[in-house]
Design an enzyme around this catalytic site. Structure first.
Site, PDB file in Angstrom:
ATOM      1  N   GLY A  63     -29.635 -13.615  43.316  1.00 40.70           N
ATOM      2  CA  GLY A  63     -29.916 -14.802  42.511  1.00 40.70           C
ATOM      3  C   GLY A  63     -31.344 -15.006  42.072  1.00 40.70           C
ATOM      4  O   GLY A  63     -31.665 -16.047  41.505  1.00 40.70           O
ATOM      5  N   TRP A  65     -33.179 -13.645  39.604  1.00 38.18           N
ATOM      6  CA  TRP A  65     -33.357 -13.818  38.154  1.00 38.18           C
ATOM      7  C   TRP A  65     -32.763 -15.142  37.690  1.00 38.18           C
ATOM      8  O   TRP A  65     -33.352 -15.844  36.867  1.00 38.18           O
ATOM      9  CB  TRP A  65     -32.725 -12.645  37.406  1.00 38.18           C
ATOM     10  CG  TRP A  65     -33.576 -11.415  37.382  1.00 38.18           C
ATOM     11  CD1 TRP A  65     -34.418 -10.970  38.365  1.00 38.18           C
ATOM     12  CD2 TRP A  65     -33.682 -10.464  36.323  1.00 38.18           C
ATOM     13  NE1 TRP A  65     -35.029  -9.805  37.980  1.00 38.18           N
ATOM     14  CE2 TRP A  65     -34.594  -9.471  36.735  1.00 38.18           C
ATOM     15  CE3 TRP A  65     -33.080 -10.359  35.076  1.00 38.18           C
ATOM     16  CZ2 TRP A  65     -34.927  -8.376  35.931  1.00 38.18           C
ATOM     17  CZ3 TRP A  65     -33.400  -9.267  34.266  1.00 38.18           C
ATOM     18  CH2 TRP A  65     -34.318  -8.291  34.696  1.00 38.18           C
ATOM     19  N   ASP A  83     -21.492 -11.787  39.138  1.00 41.00           N
ATOM     20  CA  ASP A  83     -21.703 -10.616  39.988  1.00 41.00           C
ATOM     21  C   ASP A  83     -20.429 -10.348  40.777  1.00 41.00           C
ATOM     22  O   ASP A  83     -19.691 -11.279  41.106  1.00 41.00           O
ATOM     23  CB  ASP A  83     -22.874 -10.824  40.953  1.00 41.00           C
ATOM     24  CG  ASP A  83     -23.445  -9.501  41.461  1.00 41.00           C
ATOM     25  OD1 ASP A  83     -22.696  -8.737  42.110  1.00 41.00           O
ATOM     26  OD2 ASP A  83     -24.621  -9.215  41.204  1.00 41.00           O
ATOM     27  N   ASP A  99     -15.699  -8.880  38.895  1.00 41.23           N
ATOM     28  CA  ASP A  99     -16.094  -7.702  38.131  1.00 41.23           C
ATOM     29  C   ASP A  99     -15.747  -7.954  36.668  1.00 41.23           C
ATOM     30  O   ASP A  99     -14.573  -7.997  36.308  1.00 41.23           O
ATOM     31  CB  ASP A  99     -15.336  -6.485  38.668  1.00 41.23           C
ATOM     32  CG  ASP A  99     -15.775  -5.180  38.025  1.00 41.23           C
ATOM     33  OD1 ASP A  99     -16.441  -5.227  36.966  1.00 41.23           O
ATOM     34  OD2 ASP A  99     -15.452  -4.109  38.570  1.00 41.23           O
ATOM     35  N   ASP A 124     -29.745  -7.038  35.420  1.00 42.63           N
ATOM     36  CA  ASP A 124     -30.464  -6.264  36.433  1.00 42.63           C
ATOM     37  C   ASP A 124     -29.459  -5.439  37.236  1.00 42.63           C
ATOM     38  O   ASP A 124     -29.698  -5.088  38.383  1.00 42.63           O
ATOM     39  CB  ASP A 124     -31.250  -7.215  37.348  1.00 42.63           C
ATOM     40  CG  ASP A 124     -32.361  -6.511  38.117  1.00 42.63           C
ATOM     41  OD1 ASP A 124     -32.933  -5.545  37.587  1.00 42.63           O
ATOM     42  OD2 ASP A 124     -32.651  -6.924  39.254  1.00 42.63           O
ATOM     43  N   LYS A 164     -32.070  -3.564  32.830  1.00 40.15           N
ATOM     44  CA  LYS A 164     -32.605  -2.479  33.651  1.00 40.15           C
ATOM     45  C   LYS A 164     -31.866  -1.196  33.322  1.00 40.15           C
ATOM     46  O   LYS A 164     -30.636  -1.163  33.326  1.00 40.15           O
ATOM     47  CB  LYS A 164     -32.441  -2.798  35.141  1.00 40.15           C
ATOM     48  CG  LYS A 164     -32.843  -1.629  36.044  1.00 40.15           C
ATOM     49  CD  LYS A 164     -33.058  -2.047  37.476  1.00 40.15           C
ATOM     50  CE  LYS A 164     -31.809  -2.509  38.172  1.00 40.15           C
ATOM     51  NZ  LYS A 164     -32.093  -2.959  39.547  1.00 40.15           N
TER      52      LYS A 164
END
Length: 209
Positions: A63, A65, A83, A99, A124, A164
């Site tokens: 958590g 970000w 997530d 997912d 990320d 990322k």
């Protein structure tokens, strides 16, 4: 790998982790992870986040970000986080566990976003790394492609994307795809990103529908 080698490797990782100045600073400031300093540096350079914005954070747990984004966008904005792992609740953050490759989870995520479009998509995400580059890289690239597909579905005109990406096979093609979709694209290697890591952050602004 033998148990002794695993134990030695784990010991080195733990020592490095707790000696890490970014880990210590995150704990001091009440942030959930050292990853906050990556988005903080990106924000200082690229000014992606502004008060009142709607932000989607993919791969959000634990958590860091989302926590930072919620502080910047404030009460008039919103952060929608997703997530596969669980995440403790955060003020100003709507969290969906699941997912998003699964249709039901994706639909639930899109329901939280609509009817508004999103100003910023953050990702990320990273797969669990095995250490085998031949298998790790395709799995990592698959996740960043999914993040880009999310942009195509929810990002507003002139919106922004920070993701990322691990340098390796598929990176150049992915970068070219992003350059076709956004007006300005930069590659960032934040100071808090470990030197040995192949990770960089592609920061793209000015989404072209």
């Amino acid at each position: 790998m033998s148990r002794n080698k695993q134990s030695a490797s784990s010991g080195r990782w733990l020592k490095e982790h707790f000696d890490d100045k970014y880990v210590q600073e995150a704990q001091k400031r009440g942030y959930r992870s050292r990853a906050i300093f990556k988005i903080e540096e990106i924000q200082k350079k690229d000014k992606l986040l502004k008060p009142g914005m709607t932000v989607v954070d993919l791969g959000a747990a634990p958590g860091g970000w989302s926590q930072y984004a919620a502080e910047v966008v404030g009460d008039e904005g919103q952060v929608i986080a997703c997530d596969i792992l669980s995440m403790d609740s955060l003020p100003g953050v709507s969290f969906l566990q699941g997912d998003f490759r699964e249709e039901a989870v994706l639909s639930a995520l899109l329901e939280r976003i609509q009817p508004d479009m999103v100003d910023v998509v953050l990702s990320d995400m990273a797969p669990n790394m095995s250490g085998n580059l031949a298998s790790d890289q395709p799995r990592a690239m698959y996740l960043v492609e999914l993040a880009l597909e999310m942009c195509k579905q929810v990002l507003a005109p002139n919106g922004s994307f920070a993701v990322k990406v691990f340098q390796g096979e598929g990176f150049d093609q992915y970068l070219a795809e992003i350059r076709n979709m956004f007006k300005v694209v930069k590659i960032r290697k934040p100071d808090s990103s470990r030197d040995r890591s192949r990770e960089v952050y592609i920061v793209a602004t000015g989404y072209k529908l």
